[in-house]
Design a protein around this motif. Structure first.
Motif, short mmCIF file in Angstrom:
data_model
loop_
_atom_site.label_atom_id
_atom_site.label_comp_id
_atom_site.label_asym_id
_atom_site.label_seq_id
_atom_site.Cartn_x
_atom_site.Cartn_y
_atom_site.Cartn_z
N GLY A 168 34.46 42.80 41.02
CA GLY A 168 34.60 42.31 42.54
C GLY A 168 36.14 42.24 42.96
O GLY A 168 36.82 43.10 42.72
N THR A 169 36.47 41.10 43.35
CA THR A 169 37.55 41.38 43.58
C THR A 169 38.69 41.10 43.00
O THR A 169 40.29 41.54 43.67
CB THR A 169 37.48 40.00 45.40
OG1 THR A 169 37.79 38.76 44.69
CG2 THR A 169 36.73 40.32 46.91
N LEU A 170 38.26 40.80 41.77
CA LEU A 170 39.28 40.64 40.90
C LEU A 170 39.56 42.49 40.63
O LEU A 170 40.72 42.11 39.93
CB LEU A 170 39.17 39.75 39.35
CG LEU A 170 38.99 38.32 40.11
CD1 LEU A 170 38.19 38.05 38.60
CD2 LEU A 170 40.36 37.38 39.88
N ARG A 171 38.78 43.14 40.74
CA ARG A 171 38.73 44.22 40.35
C ARG A 171 40.55 44.77 40.94
O ARG A 171 41.36 45.22 40.70
CB ARG A 171 37.64 45.08 40.04
CG ARG A 171 37.61 46.56 39.38
CD ARG A 171 36.54 47.59 39.44
NE ARG A 171 36.03 46.20 38.42
CZ ARG A 171 34.38 46.91 38.24
NH1 ARG A 171 33.68 47.86 39.70
NH2 ARG A 171 33.56 46.43 37.62
N ASP A 172 40.21 44.40 42.24
CA ASP A 172 41.11 45.20 43.35
C ASP A 172 41.96 44.95 42.69
O ASP A 172 43.64 45.83 43.11
CB ASP A 172 40.92 44.72 44.81
CG ASP A 172 39.44 45.39 45.28
OD1 ASP A 172 39.07 45.81 44.48
OD2 ASP A 172 39.13 44.28 46.08
N LYS A 173 42.71 43.57 42.25
CA LYS A 173 44.09 43.59 41.71
C LYS A 173 44.84 43.97 40.03
O LYS A 173 45.62 43.86 39.69
CB LYS A 173 44.26 41.51 41.68
CG LYS A 173 45.65 41.25 41.60
CD LYS A 173 45.24 39.41 42.17
CE LYS A 173 47.14 39.45 42.14
NZ LYS A 173 47.51 37.62 42.24
N TRP A 174 43.61 43.51 39.79
CA TRP A 174 43.91 43.28 37.80
C TRP A 174 43.05 44.91 37.42
O TRP A 174 43.71 44.89 36.05
CB TRP A 174 43.13 42.26 37.52
CG TRP A 174 43.24 40.69 37.92
CD1 TRP A 174 42.46 40.38 38.84
CD2 TRP A 174 45.05 40.47 38.18
NE1 TRP A 174 43.26 38.90 38.98
CE2 TRP A 174 44.71 39.38 38.25
CE3 TRP A 174 46.56 41.08 37.35
CZ2 TRP A 174 45.96 38.59 38.52
CZ3 TRP A 174 46.91 40.04 37.24
CH2 TRP A 174 47.02 38.79 37.91
N GLY A 175 41.96 45.08 38.50
CA GLY A 175 41.46 46.63 37.66
C GLY A 175 40.62 46.23 36.96
O GLY A 175 40.16 45.82 36.89
N ARG A 176 39.88 47.59 36.04
CA ARG A 176 39.51 47.58 35.26
C ARG A 176 39.34 46.85 33.98
O ARG A 176 40.12 47.08 33.32
CB ARG A 176 37.76 48.92 35.78
CG ARG A 176 37.17 49.41 35.74
CD ARG A 176 36.43 50.34 35.71
NE ARG A 176 36.17 51.62 36.99
CZ ARG A 176 35.22 51.28 37.53
NH1 ARG A 176 34.66 50.63 37.60
NH2 ARG A 176 34.84 51.26 39.68
N GLY A 177 37.95 46.65 32.97
CA GLY A 177 38.55 46.02 31.85
C GLY A 177 37.80 44.72 31.77
O GLY A 177 36.80 44.03 32.53
N THR A 178 38.24 43.62 30.79
CA THR A 178 37.48 42.47 30.34
C THR A 178 38.70 41.36 30.77
O THR A 178 39.63 41.79 30.04
CB THR A 178 37.49 42.69 28.77
OG1 THR A 178 38.01 42.82 27.73
CG2 THR A 178 35.73 42.95 28.70
N MET A 179 38.62 39.97 30.70
CA MET A 179 39.18 38.93 30.78
C MET A 179 39.18 37.65 30.20
O MET A 179 38.11 37.28 29.77
CB MET A 179 39.36 38.89 32.34
CG MET A 179 40.10 36.89 32.65
SD MET A 179 40.09 36.80 33.95
CE MET A 179 38.56 36.39 34.61
N VAL A 180 40.20 37.19 28.99
CA VAL A 180 39.75 35.96 28.29
C VAL A 180 40.14 35.06 28.97
O VAL A 180 40.72 35.11 29.71
CB VAL A 180 40.20 36.32 26.95
CG1 VAL A 180 42.35 36.05 27.84
CG2 VAL A 180 40.41 34.84 26.48
N ILE A 181 39.10 33.90 29.50
CA ILE A 181 39.44 32.76 29.87
C ILE A 181 39.54 31.34 28.20
O ILE A 181 39.11 31.69 27.63
CB ILE A 181 38.01 31.89 30.52
CG1 ILE A 181 37.75 32.48 31.38
CG2 ILE A 181 38.50 30.97 30.96
CD1 ILE A 181 36.57 32.36 32.39
#
Length: 162
Positions: free
Chosen positions: A31-44
């Protein structure tokens, strides 16, 4: 959020730090996170993971939330560390350390060494500007005012390696 609301259920800050809430958890960047951070995975991350990183910052050095995020992403082999929860868990760690200090503990997480982006002091940490400035300057870390913000002078030169 008011301090009283966070502690309303009788939980101490230490309790909140210890509550992993089934974390760490991994999510795709969408979603909108992709615009800022790009593709991939995120750890919480889990709160204790952030606290452990903050404890590694030695006297006379500092770290920013972004460096914590990079270190947690590297640890888990993902693209980014969650910017929101990393900041929240650093704040919880700071509150837990202050709580422990008020109970007499002398070895607490050095939260005053964790800065916001750009080397800015986090005025929401215990002690506010006066307390943070005093602790940092006692370690030989100069704090200066830039417009309305308070920052560590030449913070990039003082960054700890995580």
């Amino acid at each position: 959020m008011k301090r009283s609301k966070l502690l309303a259920k009788g939980k101490t800050w230490r309790d909140k730090l210890e509550d992993s809430k089934d974390l760490p958890r991994f999510e795709r960047i969408e979603g909108t996170l992709r615009d800022k951070w790009g593709r991939g995975t995120m750890v919480i991350p889990a709160p204790k993971e952030i606290d452990a990183l903050m404890k590694r910052v030695p006297r006379g050095k500092v770290v920013t939330i972004n460096e914590l995020r990079k270190a947690i992403a590297k640890k888990h082999g993902v693209t980014i560390g969650c910017p929101i929860t990393t900041g929240i868990f650093a704040w919880i760690s700071a509150q837990a350390a202050d709580e422990a200090a008020r109970k007499g503990s002398t070895r607490v997480t050095p939260y005053w060494r964790t800065l916001k982006t750009g080397g800015e002091l986090n005025l929401k940490y215990p002690g506010g500007l006066k307390g943070l400035k005093k602790k940092l300057e006692a370690e030989g870390i100069p704090v200066v005012q830039k417009r309305k913000r308070w920052v560590v002078a030449d913070y990039k030169e003082r960054l700890a390696e995580l």
